[in-house]
Design an enzyme around this catalytic site. Structure first.
Site, PDB file in Angstrom:
ATOM      1  N   GLY A  18      45.972  50.402  38.458  1.00  0.00           N
ATOM      2  CA  GLY A  18      45.637  49.669  37.248  1.00  0.00           C
ATOM      3  C   GLY A  18      44.618  50.395  36.384  1.00  0.00           C
ATOM      4  O   GLY A  18      44.161  51.502  36.716  1.00  0.00           O
ATOM      5  N   LEU A  34      41.364  49.829  35.642  1.00  0.00           N
ATOM      6  CA  LEU A  34      40.054  50.131  36.232  1.00  0.00           C
ATOM      7  C   LEU A  34      40.170  51.144  37.361  1.00  0.00           C
ATOM      8  O   LEU A  34      39.278  51.987  37.532  1.00  0.00           O
ATOM      9  CB  LEU A  34      39.386  48.845  36.724  1.00  0.00           C
ATOM     10  CG  LEU A  34      37.973  48.996  37.287  1.00  0.00           C
ATOM     11  CD1 LEU A  34      37.033  49.645  36.276  1.00  0.00           C
ATOM     12  CD2 LEU A  34      37.422  47.636  37.733  1.00  0.00           C
ATOM     13  N   ILE A  86      47.253  43.687  48.623  1.00  0.00           N
ATOM     14  CA  ILE A  86      46.212  42.753  49.063  1.00  0.00           C
ATOM     15  C   ILE A  86      46.783  41.419  49.560  1.00  0.00           C
ATOM     16  O   ILE A  86      46.044  40.600  50.108  1.00  0.00           O
ATOM     17  CB  ILE A  86      45.157  42.495  47.967  1.00  0.00           C
ATOM     18  CG1 ILE A  86      45.773  41.830  46.731  1.00  0.00           C
ATOM     19  CG2 ILE A  86      44.441  43.784  47.600  1.00  0.00           C
ATOM     20  CD1 ILE A  86      44.742  41.361  45.714  1.00  0.00           C
ATOM     21  N   ALA A 128      44.336  42.493  40.350  1.00  0.00           N
ATOM     22  CA  ALA A 128      44.190  41.164  39.756  1.00  0.00           C
ATOM     23  C   ALA A 128      45.431  40.802  38.950  1.00  0.00           C
ATOM     24  O   ALA A 128      46.145  41.677  38.463  1.00  0.00           O
ATOM     25  CB  ALA A 128      42.961  41.108  38.845  1.00  0.00           C
ATOM     26  N   THR A 139      35.592  37.878  36.040  1.00  0.00           N
ATOM     27  CA  THR A 139      35.791  37.745  34.605  1.00  0.00           C
ATOM     28  C   THR A 139      34.871  36.725  33.942  1.00  0.00           C
ATOM     29  O   THR A 139      34.424  35.769  34.588  1.00  0.00           O
ATOM     30  CB  THR A 139      37.258  37.328  34.325  1.00  0.00           C
ATOM     31  OG1 THR A 139      37.451  37.088  32.926  1.00  0.00           O
ATOM     32  CG2 THR A 139      37.629  36.051  35.072  1.00  0.00           C
ATOM     33  N   TYR A 198      44.108  31.437  34.681  1.00  0.00           N
ATOM     34  CA  TYR A 198      43.544  32.748  35.004  1.00  0.00           C
ATOM     35  C   TYR A 198      42.078  32.612  35.405  1.00  0.00           C
ATOM     36  O   TYR A 198      41.660  33.103  36.469  1.00  0.00           O
ATOM     37  CB  TYR A 198      43.686  33.685  33.804  1.00  0.00           C
ATOM     38  CG  TYR A 198      42.868  34.948  33.922  1.00  0.00           C
ATOM     39  CD1 TYR A 198      43.144  35.895  34.903  1.00  0.00           C
ATOM     40  CD2 TYR A 198      41.818  35.210  33.045  1.00  0.00           C
ATOM     41  CE1 TYR A 198      42.389  37.053  35.017  1.00  0.00           C
ATOM     42  CE2 TYR A 198      41.057  36.366  33.148  1.00  0.00           C
ATOM     43  CZ  TYR A 198      41.348  37.276  34.136  1.00  0.00           C
ATOM     44  OH  TYR A 198      40.596  38.420  34.243  1.00  0.00           O
ATOM     45  N   LYS A 206      40.509  33.172  39.248  1.00  0.00           N
ATOM     46  CA  LYS A 206      39.477  34.184  39.462  1.00  0.00           C
ATOM     47  C   LYS A 206      38.215  33.550  40.055  1.00  0.00           C
ATOM     48  O   LYS A 206      37.570  34.142  40.927  1.00  0.00           O
ATOM     49  CB  LYS A 206      39.164  34.911  38.157  1.00  0.00           C
ATOM     50  CG  LYS A 206      40.273  35.833  37.666  1.00  0.00           C
ATOM     51  CD  LYS A 206      40.552  36.978  38.634  1.00  0.00           C
ATOM     52  CE  LYS A 206      39.447  38.029  38.598  1.00  0.00           C
ATOM     53  NZ  LYS A 206      39.769  39.170  39.513  1.00  0.00           N
ATOM     54  N   TRP A 225      36.623  41.624  28.289  1.00  0.00           N
ATOM     55  CA  TRP A 225      37.284  42.393  27.226  1.00  0.00           C
ATOM     56  C   TRP A 225      37.437  43.861  27.601  1.00  0.00           C
ATOM     57  O   TRP A 225      37.080  44.766  26.849  1.00  0.00           O
ATOM     58  CB  TRP A 225      36.503  42.247  25.924  1.00  0.00           C
ATOM     59  CG  TRP A 225      36.349  40.865  25.382  1.00  0.00           C
ATOM     60  CD1 TRP A 225      36.463  39.678  26.042  1.00  0.00           C
ATOM     61  CD2 TRP A 225      36.031  40.500  24.024  1.00  0.00           C
ATOM     62  NE1 TRP A 225      36.235  38.611  25.208  1.00  0.00           N
ATOM     63  CE2 TRP A 225      35.960  39.089  23.953  1.00  0.00           C
ATOM     64  CE3 TRP A 225      35.773  41.232  22.874  1.00  0.00           C
ATOM     65  CZ2 TRP A 225      35.664  38.411  22.773  1.00  0.00           C
ATOM     66  CZ3 TRP A 225      35.477  40.548  21.704  1.00  0.00           C
ATOM     67  CH2 TRP A 225      35.431  39.157  21.650  1.00  0.00           C
TER      68      TRP A 225
END
Length: 284
Positions: A11, A13, A39, A62, A103, A127, A131, A152
């Site tokens: 992803g 990140l 995961i 995520a 988040t 969402y 989280k 963001w």
């Protein structure tokens, strides 16, 4: 420092972490493919921990499709809650530290003051709720954790607001962007550097932290900054949230206070527009 394993490495990140790790010379870090390190697969996670014996596990995996999550509740919850729980259990059994990314969407966003870590979380979307559930499971299971809430997120990798605006700005003469949702952009490279700085510090000040770039802006002003810094000529009009209805409700104000992470780890956080300029230059 020991071994580091990264889940969700493919992803946005994950790519940022890989770039920063190379720049910092962090050698013992393993970026695991999803087919090896899903995961949701408890046995696969056990195999990863037996093979790599990590001191730290970083969870970048995520479900982030905010609107789609409203109708895809089970999958969003399985990844954001159950996946986090699985990693927390594995870390506890192995004596590893979990670094987990969360988040600003855990907050309702109706209070015009920067959120601190112990403010009450009241998510207004699936969402955000899933989280938050992931955070709660980690805290319940594992003391040795760093949970970093961010907002963001963008970078030169993956799909994000900056890359979407650059694409649309090149294709259209006019864009209408929401101006009454306020928060702070986060450059993924800066967040990745923060995560690795926390790990390499060796500090054990475990807990919940907020991280985004410095400053405050709206989506409209964020878009204007993107076009200004990239010299993209496109007309941008501010609109209200009510003029652009979405499946999921977004926080109106989700600026986070970063005092805790700055003081604890002696971290300097760049201003959002300065980091944006770096990202756009790299995208060129």
């Amino acid at each position: 420092m020991g071994n580091i394993v990264v889940f969700g490495a493919s992803g946005q990140l994950g790519h940022c972490l890989k770039k920063v790790a190379e720049e910092k010379g962090v050698a013992d870090i393993h970026f695991l493919p999803e087919d090896e390190a899903n995961i949701l697969n408890v046995e696969a996670i056990k195999t990863v921990f037996e093979k790599h014996k990590p001191t730290y596990a970083i969870n970048c995996a995520a479900y982030t499709a905010v609107d789609k999550a409203e109708d895809d509740v089970d999958l969003a919850r399985s990844i954001n809650k159950t996946g986090a729980e699985n990693l927390a259990v594995a870390c506890k059994e192995a004596g590893s530290v979990l670094v987990h990314v969360s988040t600003d969407f855990v907050f309702k966003g109706d209070n015009p003051n920067p959120r601190v870590e112990d403010d009450i979380a009241e998510p207004i979307s699936i969402y955000g709720l899933t989280k938050l559930e992931g955070e709660q499971d980690i805290i319940r299971i594992l003391d040795e954790h760093f949970i970093l809430r961010t907002s963001w997120l963008y970078s030169e990798f993956g799909n994000n607001f900056v890359k979407t605006m650059l694409k649309l700005g090149a294709e259209r003469d006019l864009l209408k962007i929401i101006a009454d949702q306020v928060g702070t952009p986060t450059y993924g490279i800066d967040l990745a550097a923060c995560i690795l700085d926390i790990i390499t510090s060796g500090k054990t000040n475990y807990g919940l932290y907020h991280y985004s770039n410095e400053g405050v802006t709206s989506w409209y002003d964020f878009a204007k900054g993107i076009f200004d810094l990239s010299a993209t000529e496109v007309r941008v009009l501010p609109i209200r949230t009510s003029e652009y209805p979405t499946r999921a409700t977004r926080p109106t104000y989700s600026v986070m206070d970063k005092s805790k992470i700055k003081l604890t780890f002696d971290i300097e956080i760049p201003y959002w527009r300065d980091s944006l300029a770096i990202c756009i230059e790299r995208l060129k």
